[in-house]
Design an enzyme around this catalytic site. Structure first.
Site, PDB file in Angstrom:
ATOM      1  N   HIS A  86      23.371 -38.986 -19.732  1.00 42.28           N
ATOM      2  CA  HIS A  86      22.514 -39.486 -20.633  1.00 42.28           C
ATOM      3  C   HIS A  86      22.222 -38.475 -21.845  1.00 42.28           C
ATOM      4  O   HIS A  86      21.361 -38.618 -22.581  1.00 42.28           O
ATOM      5  CB  HIS A  86      21.074 -39.647 -19.983  1.00 42.28           C
ATOM      6  CG  HIS A  86      21.269 -40.889 -19.005  1.00 42.28           C
ATOM      7  ND1 HIS A  86      21.411 -41.997 -19.237  1.00 42.28           N
ATOM      8  CD2 HIS A  86      21.276 -40.643 -17.353  1.00 42.28           C
ATOM      9  CE1 HIS A  86      21.579 -42.782 -17.995  1.00 42.28           C
ATOM     10  NE2 HIS A  86      21.396 -41.718 -17.129  1.00 42.28           N
ATOM     11  N   GLU A 137      14.895 -23.291 -12.202  1.00 40.87           N
ATOM     12  CA  GLU A 137      14.432 -21.833 -11.844  1.00 40.87           C
ATOM     13  C   GLU A 137      15.574 -20.891 -12.118  1.00 40.87           C
ATOM     14  O   GLU A 137      15.325 -19.710 -12.650  1.00 40.87           O
ATOM     15  CB  GLU A 137      13.734 -21.450 -10.210  1.00 40.87           C
ATOM     16  CG  GLU A 137      13.736 -20.051  -9.786  1.00 40.87           C
ATOM     17  CD  GLU A 137      12.456 -19.255 -10.795  1.00 40.87           C
ATOM     18  OE1 GLU A 137      11.843 -20.022 -11.823  1.00 40.87           O
ATOM     19  OE2 GLU A 137      12.804 -18.001 -10.740  1.00 40.87           O
ATOM     20  N   GLU A 182      15.797 -15.626 -19.230  1.00 38.54           N
ATOM     21  CA  GLU A 182      14.939 -14.354 -19.472  1.00 38.54           C
ATOM     22  C   GLU A 182      15.232 -12.967 -19.346  1.00 38.54           C
ATOM     23  O   GLU A 182      14.791 -12.367 -20.375  1.00 38.54           O
ATOM     24  CB  GLU A 182      13.514 -14.800 -18.535  1.00 38.54           C
ATOM     25  CG  GLU A 182      13.548 -14.609 -17.181  1.00 38.54           C
ATOM     26  CD  GLU A 182      12.171 -14.529 -16.464  1.00 38.54           C
ATOM     27  OE1 GLU A 182      11.118 -14.603 -17.239  1.00 38.54           O
ATOM     28  OE2 GLU A 182      12.035 -15.073 -15.344  1.00 38.54           O
ATOM     29  N   CYS A 238       0.813  -1.085   0.290  1.00 35.43           N
ATOM     30  CA  CYS A 238      -0.003   0.053  -0.053  1.00 35.43           C
ATOM     31  C   CYS A 238       1.043   1.184   0.016  1.00 35.43           C
ATOM     32  O   CYS A 238       2.161   1.219   0.380  1.00 35.43           O
ATOM     33  CB  CYS A 238      -0.759   0.179   1.239  1.00 35.43           C
ATOM     34  SG  CYS A 238      -1.835  -1.551   1.466  1.00 35.43           S
ATOM     35  N   LYS A 247      15.461 -17.761 -14.979  1.00 30.50           N
ATOM     36  CA  LYS A 247      15.935 -16.514 -14.652  1.00 30.50           C
ATOM     37  C   LYS A 247      17.127 -15.798 -15.291  1.00 30.50           C
ATOM     38  O   LYS A 247      16.975 -14.660 -15.990  1.00 30.50           O
ATOM     39  CB  LYS A 247      16.439 -16.293 -13.142  1.00 30.50           C
ATOM     40  CG  LYS A 247      15.749 -15.975 -11.851  1.00 30.50           C
ATOM     41  CD  LYS A 247      14.444 -15.113 -11.858  1.00 30.50           C
ATOM     42  CE  LYS A 247      13.485 -15.396 -12.860  1.00 30.50           C
ATOM     43  NZ  LYS A 247      12.274 -15.818 -12.067  1.00 30.50           N
ATOM     44  N   TRP A 275      -3.348  -2.367  -1.549  1.00 27.72           N
ATOM     45  CA  TRP A 275      -2.929  -3.501  -2.279  1.00 27.72           C
ATOM     46  C   TRP A 275      -3.635  -4.721  -1.341  1.00 27.72           C
ATOM     47  O   TRP A 275      -3.065  -4.940  -0.341  1.00 27.72           O
ATOM     48  CB  TRP A 275      -1.318  -3.640  -2.388  1.00 27.72           C
ATOM     49  CG  TRP A 275      -1.133  -5.081  -2.784  1.00 27.72           C
ATOM     50  CD1 TRP A 275      -0.601  -5.986  -1.804  1.00 27.72           C
ATOM     51  CD2 TRP A 275      -0.859  -5.448  -4.127  1.00 27.72           C
ATOM     52  NE1 TRP A 275      -0.411  -7.382  -2.644  1.00 27.72           N
ATOM     53  CE2 TRP A 275      -0.347  -6.965  -3.892  1.00 27.72           C
ATOM     54  CE3 TRP A 275      -1.256  -5.080  -5.325  1.00 27.72           C
ATOM     55  CZ2 TRP A 275      -0.069  -7.666  -4.995  1.00 27.72           C
ATOM     56  CZ3 TRP A 275      -0.767  -5.953  -6.510  1.00 27.72           C
ATOM     57  CH2 TRP A 275      -0.411  -7.212  -6.372  1.00 27.72           C
ATOM     58  N   ASN A 282      -0.840   0.415   6.156  1.00 33.92           N
ATOM     59  CA  ASN A 282       0.101  -0.237   5.377  1.00 33.92           C
ATOM     60  C   ASN A 282       0.333  -1.501   6.429  1.00 33.92           C
ATOM     61  O   ASN A 282       0.845  -1.171   7.388  1.00 33.92           O
ATOM     62  CB  ASN A 282       1.317   0.494   4.719  1.00 33.92           C
ATOM     63  CG  ASN A 282       2.258  -0.555   3.761  1.00 33.92           C
ATOM     64  OD1 ASN A 282       1.842  -1.641   3.537  1.00 33.92           O
ATOM     65  ND2 ASN A 282       3.289  -0.088   3.452  1.00 33.92           N
TER      66      ASN A 282
HETATM   67  O1  M6R Z   1       1.458 -14.823 -12.561  1.00 35.55           O
HETATM   68  P1  M6R Z   1       2.151 -16.310 -12.618  1.00 35.55           P
HETATM   69  O2  M6R Z   1       2.715 -16.650 -11.555  1.00 35.55           O
HETATM   70  O3  M6R Z   1       0.967 -17.140 -12.933  1.00 35.55           O
HETATM   71  O4  M6R Z   1       2.976 -16.196 -13.791  1.00 35.55           O
HETATM   72  C1  M6R Z   1       3.577 -17.432 -14.236  1.00 35.55           C
HETATM   73  C2  M6R Z   1       4.826 -17.166 -15.092  1.00 35.55           C
HETATM   74  O5  M6R Z   1       4.288 -16.482 -16.302  1.00 35.55           O
HETATM   75  C3  M6R Z   1       5.773 -16.728 -14.569  1.00 35.55           C
HETATM   76  O6  M6R Z   1       6.180 -17.084 -13.467  1.00 35.55           O
HETATM   77  C4  M6R Z   1       6.990 -16.122 -15.596  1.00 35.55           C
HETATM   78  O7  M6R Z   1       7.670 -17.281 -16.134  1.00 35.55           O
HETATM   79  C5  M6R Z   1       8.010 -15.142 -14.887  1.00 35.55           C
HETATM   80  N1  M6R Z   1       8.463 -14.326 -16.218  1.00 35.55           N
HETATM   81  C6  M6R Z   1       9.242 -15.807 -14.562  1.00 35.55           C
HETATM   82  O8  M6R Z   1      10.164 -14.958 -13.890  1.00 35.55           O
END
Ligand code: M6R
Length: 613
Positions: A509, A486, A493, A2, A490, A78, A104
């Site tokens: 494998h 994960e 992306e 908030c 990261k 929020w 908040n």
């Molecule tokens: O809002 P959501 O958690 O459902 O989103 C899922 C994915 O789109 C989201 O985790 C995406 O992979 C991110 N860009 C990861 O950093």
């Protein structure tokens, strides 16, 4: 998260409040409201949705002077308790309508206080935790708002930043905080409060950062400070040098870095309200109605996308480990098209930061249609997922602005561990002793996350040596495999590096064919029983001239001779390590992105919420 603003001075308060709230929009919100103290008392205006709806609502009144008044408080909400709506929007008032509060944070004992206040004549209108504060102030108000605040604070458990105005005290605003940000700004003939500095910069650069449980009393011509016992304090102001854009990010260069640093606080918020201490500490999920009726399930089925799916993969290990229940973690887009086999005794756990991801919602609706009960883990109160699920557990991470998910992931993990442990209790697969040691370990995680962040320069240095690597692979076993998934996401992306994750046992494998001197392989090594296996895997990639890094515990020297670089995280239980081991990987991805000259907050081709297929 908030946003709070407050103003007392010579200008009309309403436009000042609106402009301050606009400066806090970056924090995310779902409704907004203001209270202005004018000649005919407190005027409160609120609206669900964007600030522009509130502006439209009050435009006529502003023109006619019907909202005149030079003292006011404002808020962007929020939602945490109760969906986004006009009624749940702040400010909230007491029964008399004379005391208005913006808040908040989370009042953890709000349910108990509400019961007590109702028995003393309070009449609640909203579903918020905040409303208890207004009624509590009314209870303690006998002509001195400061005294009432001091008494009310004694009863409040949880976190808060508060802005308070009272019709009978038209010359002052009272502000106080505990574990939520709040700053006071000293202007000329006017003083202000705000959740964050950007909202003040138009008026002043002289600010006071309030300490925990410190009270600020703002008059037009001065600000007085008190401790929670009401004793006067002297305080030095600080001069703000940042511009508004830097201030929005709290001095961090990017939202992603800010959100990585918010994890200790977010983890505390997610955990704290769910741990109860009577004689011993227990997990309390009564708020979401997670009771014995969930215990005789057949199976847990988890469906999610992207980062949330990776949290789900960790969930699979956690549910099997603690609740000894077969668990599947499915990519939602796959799940919806594979004609899955439903059993009405399956529990569906649907994970989504936004609560609006199209594939995730489709998977949830399929399960619902087949008669399954749904637990949602989401960060977005009032989202479609939250509305349609049977039970909702909020991550309470605050809005995540950067496209790459960080604090949403670790808080999703915190929720998963709590549900898995509680299911284990209900199914009698987790003993008292194990529960106690898990709670103790969970409670340490926020501080341990802080320790990792304090050593971020090591990661930055490593990134500056490696950021141009053509290929980066992550590998691990069990929980570490999920963290590898994960970590690779990261990195790809936000730095556009080709990165992949492998279960370390799979290396020979196939993936090892890709390994050469252009490759960096980071091995996640927190599964103690498998250290020797990981050590062999690291040697295998080293023999193919890959650079190697290891993430392991601070007290482990097993890999010192094998890997080129070892990053250490604080010791925790092997099953809880993902909440810590992901942090160096988030930081590595962030620094690579910056070193490559990219904007980590807005990676190409990606949207924060994927609401279409
Ligand atoms: O809002 P959501 O958690 O459902 O989103 C899922 C994915 O789109 C989201 O985790 C995406 O992979 C991110 N860009 C990861 O950093």
């Amino acid at each position: 998260m908030c946003g709070i603003v407050g103003y007392v001075g010579d200008e009309e308060a309403a436009p000042v409040l609106i402009s301050g709230l606009k400066r806090l929009e970056y924090r995310g919100y779902d409704s907004a409201g203001i209270a202005v103290l004018g000649k005919s008392g407190l005027a409160i205006r609120k609206s669900k949705g964007a600030l522009k709806f509130l502006e439209e609502k009050i435009a006529g009144e502003l023109k006619e002077g019907a909202l005149n008044g030079t003292l006011g408080i404002g808020h962007t909400r929020w939602a945490t308790h109760g969906e986004p709506s006009d009624i749940n929007a702040h400010p909230h008032t007491d029964v008399s309508g004379k005391i208005a509060v913006v808040h908040n944070g989370i009042i953890e004992n709000h349910a108990k206080l509400k019961e007590w206040l109702i028995s003393h004549g309070a009449n609640f209108r909203s579903e918020t935790d905040t409303e208890v504060i207004a009624h509590l102030l009314n209870f303690y108000y006998h002509g001195d708002l400061l005294k009432a605040v001091i008494e009310a604070l004694k009863r409040l458990e949880g976190s808060y930043a508060l802005g308070i105005a009272c019709e009978d005290e038209p010359d002052r605003i009272i502000a106080v905080r505990k574990e939520c940000p709040l700053v006071a700004g000293a202007g000329k003939g006017e003083n202000l409060i705000a959740s964050d500095v950007p909202a003040l910069l138009e008026y002043t650069r002289e600010v006071y950062y309030l300490e925990d449980r410190e009270i600020a009393v703002l008059y037009r011509d001065r600000i007085e400070f008190f401790n929670a016992e009401g004793e006067r304090r002297e305080k030095q102001s600080s001069h703000v040098e940042w511009d508004a854009a830097a201030a929005e990010k709290g001095g961090y260069e990017h939202f992603m870095l800010k959100e990585i640093h918010e994890q200790p606080k977010a983890l505390t918020d997610t955990l704290r309200a769910r741990i109860k201490t009577y004689a011993t500490k227990t997990i309390n999920l009564e708020e979401i109605g997670f009771d014995q009726s969930w215990a005789n399930a057949n199976r847990v089925v988890i469906a999610a996308c992207g980062t949330a799916w990776h949290a789900g993969v960790i969930g699979k290990y956690a549910f099997e480990r603690f609740a000894r229940i077969p668990t599947e973690a499915d990519i939602a887009s796959e799940y919806r098209y594979r004609n899955p086999i439903f059993n009405p005794r399956d529990i569906f756990l649907i994970i989504s930061q936004s609560g609006e991801t199209a594939d995730t919602l489709a998977a949830m609706r399929m399960a619902k249609k087949n008669g399954n009960r749904i637990i949602a883990i989401t960060n977005a109160v009032g989202s479609t997922l939250a509305r349609e699920a049977d039970l909702v557990m909020y991550t309470w991470a605050g809005p995540e602005i950067a496209v790459a998910s960080t604090k949403a992931f670790t808080t999703q993990l915190m929720c998963i561990y709590l549900i898995a442990l509680q299911l284990g209790r209900l199914r009698e697969t987790v003993s008292d002793t194990e529960l106690a040691s898990c709670i103790e370990a969970l409670e340490k995680l926020p501080e341990q996350a802080e320790q990792i962040l304090a050593g971020k320069e090591n990661i930055q240095r490593f990134a500056s040596q490696q950021f141009n690597k053509a290929k980066v692979f992550y590998m691990g076993r069990l929980f570490d495999y999920a963290v590898s998934l994960e970590s690779a996401l990261k990195l790809k992306e936000i730095s556009y590096t080709h990165s992949e994750a492998f279960a370390a046992g799979e290396l020979k494998h196939g993936p090892i064919a890709l390994v050469d001197e252009t490759t960096l392989v980071t091995a996640l090594c927190t599964q103690t029983a498998l250290f020797d296996k990981m050590d062999s895997n690291i040697k295998e990639v080293k023999a193919r001239r890959a650079a190697t890094a290891v993430i392991t515990y601070e007290d482990v020297d097993y890999f010192d001779k094998t890997a080129d670089q070892v990053f250490r995280i604080p010791r925790t239980l092997d099953s809880l390590s993902p909440i810590l081991s992901i942090i160096p990987c988030q930081l590595y991805a962030y620094y690579c992105s910056v070193l490559r000259g990219l904007d980590p907050d807005k990676p190409r081709n990606l949207a924060k919420s994927v609401t279409v297929e």
